[in-house]
Design a protein around this motif. Structure first.
Motif, PDB file in Angstrom:
ATOM      1  N   PHE A   1       0.826  -1.202   0.000  1.00 39.92           N
ATOM      2  CA  PHE A   1       0.000   0.000   0.000  1.00 39.92           C
ATOM      3  C   PHE A   1       0.865   1.259   0.000  1.00 39.92           C
ATOM      4  O   PHE A   1       0.595   2.217  -0.729  1.00 39.92           O
ATOM      5  N   GLN A   2       1.925   1.253   0.808  1.00 39.37           N
ATOM      6  CA  GLN A   2       2.809   2.420   0.841  1.00 39.37           C
ATOM      7  C   GLN A   2       3.538   2.598  -0.489  1.00 39.37           C
ATOM      8  O   GLN A   2       3.773   3.726  -0.932  1.00 39.37           O
ATOM      9  N   LEU A   3       3.872   1.490  -1.141  1.00 38.86           N
ATOM     10  CA  LEU A   3       4.510   1.592  -2.454  1.00 38.86           C
ATOM     11  C   LEU A   3       3.540   2.178  -3.475  1.00 38.86           C
ATOM     12  O   LEU A   3       3.936   2.982  -4.333  1.00 38.86           O
ATOM     13  N   SER A   4       2.269   1.814  -3.379  1.00 43.18           N
ATOM     14  CA  SER A   4       1.274   2.394  -4.294  1.00 43.18           C
ATOM     15  C   SER A   4       1.162   3.898  -4.064  1.00 43.18           C
ATOM     16  O   SER A   4       0.997   4.674  -5.017  1.00 43.18           O
ATOM     17  N   ARG A   5       1.270   4.335  -2.816  1.00 41.74           N
ATOM     18  CA  ARG A   5       1.236   5.769  -2.508  1.00 41.74           C
ATOM     19  C   ARG A   5       2.453   6.476  -3.098  1.00 41.74           C
ATOM     20  O   ARG A   5       2.340   7.587  -3.638  1.00 41.74           O
ATOM     21  N   ALA A   6       3.614   5.832  -2.990  1.00 36.28           N
ATOM     22  CA  ALA A   6       4.836   6.431  -3.534  1.00 36.28           C
ATOM     23  C   ALA A   6       4.736   6.562  -5.049  1.00 36.28           C
ATOM     24  O   ALA A   6       5.090   7.605  -5.621  1.00 36.28           O
ATOM     25  N   TYR A   7       4.242   5.519  -5.712  1.00 34.98           N
ATOM     26  CA  TYR A   7       4.097   5.566  -7.169  1.00 34.98           C
ATOM     27  C   TYR A   7       3.091   6.638  -7.590  1.00 34.98           C
ATOM     28  O   TYR A   7       3.283   7.331  -8.596  1.00 34.98           O
ATOM     29  N   ARG A   8       2.027   6.782  -6.825  1.00 30.64           N
ATOM     30  CA  ARG A   8       1.043   7.822  -7.144  1.00 30.64           C
ATOM     31  C   ARG A   8       1.681   9.201  -7.049  1.00 30.64           C
ATOM     32  O   ARG A   8       1.469  10.060  -7.921  1.00 30.64           O
ATOM     33  N   ALA A   9       2.486   9.418  -6.004  1.00 33.96           N
ATOM     34  CA  ALA A   9       3.155  10.710  -5.834  1.00 33.96           C
ATOM     35  C   ALA A   9       4.163  10.965  -6.949  1.00 33.96           C
ATOM     36  O   ALA A   9       4.414  12.120  -7.314  1.00 33.96           O
ATOM     37  N   LEU A  10       4.724   9.887  -7.497  1.00 38.02           N
ATOM     38  CA  LEU A  10       5.704  10.016  -8.578  1.00 38.02           C
ATOM     39  C   LEU A  10       5.048  10.037  -9.957  1.00 38.02           C
ATOM     40  O   LEU A  10       5.738  10.148 -10.975  1.00 38.02           O
ATOM     41  N   GLY A  11       3.728   9.905  -9.992  1.00 38.52           N
ATOM     42  CA  GLY A  11       3.011   9.950 -11.259  1.00 38.52           C
ATOM     43  C   GLY A  11       3.075   8.669 -12.059  1.00 38.52           C
ATOM     44  O   GLY A  11       2.776   8.666 -13.262  1.00 38.52           O
ATOM     45  N   LYS A  12       3.428   7.558 -11.416  1.00 38.81           N
ATOM     46  CA  LYS A  12       3.522   6.266 -12.105  1.00 38.81           C
ATOM     47  C   LYS A  12       2.205   5.511 -11.913  1.00 38.81           C
ATOM     48  O   LYS A  12       2.074   4.653 -11.042  1.00 38.81           O
ATOM     49  N   THR A  13       1.246   5.820 -12.774  1.00 41.60           N
ATOM     50  CA  THR A  13      -0.117   5.321 -12.607  1.00 41.60           C
ATOM     51  C   THR A  13      -0.218   3.809 -12.731  1.00 41.60           C
ATOM     52  O   THR A  13      -0.901   3.152 -11.927  1.00 41.60           O
ATOM     53  N   ALA A  14       0.439   3.232 -13.738  1.00 39.05           N
ATOM     54  CA  ALA A  14       0.348   1.784 -13.949  1.00 39.05           C
ATOM     55  C   ALA A  14       0.937   1.020 -12.768  1.00 39.05           C
ATOM     56  O   ALA A  14       0.351   0.042 -12.282  1.00 39.05           O
TER      57      ALA A  14
END
Length: 249
Positions: free
Chosen positions: A193-206
């Motif tokens: 879940f935290q990794l999904s948050r990090a990717y969202r903040a980095l704009g990595k949607t997929a």
């Protein structure tokens, strides 16, 4: 001598038949009897010692009797305030009590523990977690980093540091911490879940979508497990587990 022979025999049988239920039963019963008699003897020869009060505190703690455990640990502190580990134990049982002031009281104990033992990663972690929950993110980052540095295989500290860095708008710095947590336990849904948050903040949607799906899969799998697996008995020395917020889908 009779006890010594019995213990030696129990150890030998346990080595020869490590999966035999009857051997395990008798060995466990023997060790339990010895432990009980030893504690009885301790209470007789040193009824007011730190050892008696700490043993009583630990017994209450594992049974979930946190108020009684706190009373015993406070007696240990009165006798020896510089005893390594005791402020950490006291802080943990205070934190487990349903009290509006519990976090602040526990925080004071964890801080005292670090004064006694600066290497106590558990105390540093708990300080970080309290600071995070109270919104002091820079302080939380400092103590999570301290805990992870002192105990590199401290999974909860890695996750706590990662989520704090994300909240501080530093998702790129969170990624190595999450990777370290994955190496320790790839099946922890909180890390995903935290990794999904990090990717969202980095704009990595997929990538975000993939990790969120994995989080939801693991979470559903965990919900389907037996309660005894989800809610193990609390052991002295355990730390607060990282979790997702209650409103997380």
């Amino acid at each position: 001598k009779q006890w010594d022979k019995a213990v030696q025999m129990a150890i030998k049988l346990s080595q020869l038949y490590p999966d035999d239920p009857e051997v395990l039963y008798h060995a466990g019963r023997l060790h339990g009897d010895i432990a009980y008699q030893t504690m009885q003897r301790l209470s007789q020869v040193a009824p007011d010692s730190v050892w008696v009060h700490q043993a009583a505190g630990e017994a209450h703690e594992v049974q979930g009797q946190y108020e009684l455990a706190a009373i015993e640990y406070k007696k240990v502190v009165e006798l020896d305030s510089a005893r390594p580990g005791i402020h950490f134990r006291l802080g943990r049982v205070i934190l487990r009590q349903e009290d509006a002031t519990a976090q602040d009281l526990a925080l004071a104990e964890f801080q005292k523990e670090l004064q006694v033992d600066p290497t106590n990663a558990g105390a540093a972690y708990e300080i970080g977690e309290i600071q995070r929950k109270q919104g002091r993110l820079e302080k939380a980052r400092e103590f999570f980093a301290m805990a992870a540095e002192r105990q590199p295989e401290f999974e909860e500290a890695r996750i706590g540091l990662a989520r704090t860095l994300i909240d501080l708008h530093q998702p790129e710095k969170a990624l190595p911490q999450i990777e370290a947590a994955f190496q320790l336990n790839s099946g922890n849904e909180v890390s995903h879940f935290q990794l999904s948050r990090a990717y969202r903040a980095l704009g990595k949607t997929a990538e975000q979508r993939k990790e969120l799906q994995e989080f939801q899969r693991l979470r559903q799998q965990k919900r389907g497990q037996h309660k005894s697996l989800l809610d193990p008995s609390f052991n002295p020395g355990d730390v607060t587990r990282q979790s997702v917020d209650d409103d997380t889908p």
